[in-house]
Design a protein around this motif. Structure first.
Motif, PDB file in Angstrom:
ATOM      1  N   ARG A  42      11.161  -5.502   6.697  1.00  0.00           N
ATOM      2  CA  ARG A  42       9.856  -5.933   6.267  1.00  0.00           C
ATOM      3  C   ARG A  42       9.486  -7.236   6.835  1.00  0.00           C
ATOM      4  NH1 ARG A  42      11.439  -8.232   0.001  1.00  0.00           N
ATOM      5  NH2 ARG A  42      12.759 -10.108   0.932  1.00  0.00           N
ATOM      6  N   THR A  94       6.418  -9.462  -1.084  1.00  0.00           N
ATOM      7  CA  THR A  94       5.214  -9.041  -0.618  1.00  0.00           C
ATOM      8  C   THR A  94       5.261  -9.125   0.876  1.00  0.00           C
ATOM      9  OG1 THR A  94       3.752  -9.880  -2.084  1.00  0.00           O
ATOM     10  CG2 THR A  94       2.637  -9.774  -0.148  1.00  0.00           C
ATOM     11  N   VAL A  96       4.573  -6.001   4.758  1.00  0.00           N
ATOM     12  CA  VAL A  96       4.702  -4.724   5.428  1.00  0.00           C
ATOM     13  C   VAL A  96       6.115  -4.262   5.442  1.00  0.00           C
ATOM     14  CG1 VAL A  96       3.969  -3.291   6.985  1.00  0.00           C
ATOM     15  CG2 VAL A  96       2.450  -5.172   6.299  1.00  0.00           C
ATOM     16  N   GLN A 115       2.182  -1.334   3.088  1.00  0.00           N
ATOM     17  CA  GLN A 115       2.158  -2.628   2.717  1.00  0.00           C
ATOM     18  C   GLN A 115       2.358  -2.594   1.271  1.00  0.00           C
ATOM     19  OE1 GLN A 115       0.497  -5.765   3.911  1.00  0.00           O
ATOM     20  NE2 GLN A 115       1.309  -6.370   1.981  1.00  0.00           N
ATOM     21  N   THR A 117       2.500  -5.219  -1.893  1.00  0.00           N
ATOM     22  CA  THR A 117       1.775  -6.564  -2.354  1.00  0.00           C
ATOM     23  C   THR A 117       2.244  -6.749  -4.004  1.00  0.00           C
ATOM     24  OG1 THR A 117      -0.065  -6.390  -0.902  1.00  0.00           O
ATOM     25  CG2 THR A 117      -0.154  -7.781  -2.766  1.00  0.00           C
TER      26      THR A 117
END
Length: 120
Positions: A42, A94, A96, A115, A117
């Motif tokens: 990530r 949070t 990508v 993504q 979030t």
């Protein structure tokens, strides 16, 4: 070539759950699925990409300390798919999320990213 297609990202409240999926395809992948280590990385804004979890063909797993006990990586070899079950999500999760496939002697392959979030 190996193609990796991620899915499952989205917006979730703190404490919630998401499951990411990554479907792998390509001749060299399918030829010897068990030889590939699959992983999730990530990257949050302004930060370096980091390893979240990895799983070998023999199902040995490795997790970042920040997700131990909350995230679970698994793979379905006949379906050439790796999953990341994320529970107890926090705002700091949070980012990508990228799927990665690696095998000794080859360059690693990356998906396009999905993504995630975590926000109220």
């Amino acid at each position: 070539q190996v193609q990796l297609a991620e899915s499952g990202g989205g917006l979730v409240q703190p404490g919630g759950s998401l499951r990411l999926s990554c479907a792998a395809s390509g001749t060299i992948f399918s030829f010897n699925t068990m030889a590939w280590t699959m992983a999730w990385y990530r990257q949050a804004p302004g930060k370096q990409r980091e390893l979240v979890a990895a799983i070998t063909g023999g199902a040995r797993t490795n997790y970042a300390d920040s997700v131990k006990g909350r995230f679970t990586i698994s793979r379905d070899n006949p379906k050439n798919t790796v999953y990341l079950q994320m529970d107890g999500l926090k705002p700091e999760d949070t980012a990508v999320y990228y799927c990665n496939a690696a095998m000794p002697g080859t360059s690693p392959y990356w998906g396009q990213g999905t993504q995630v979030t975590v926000s109220s």
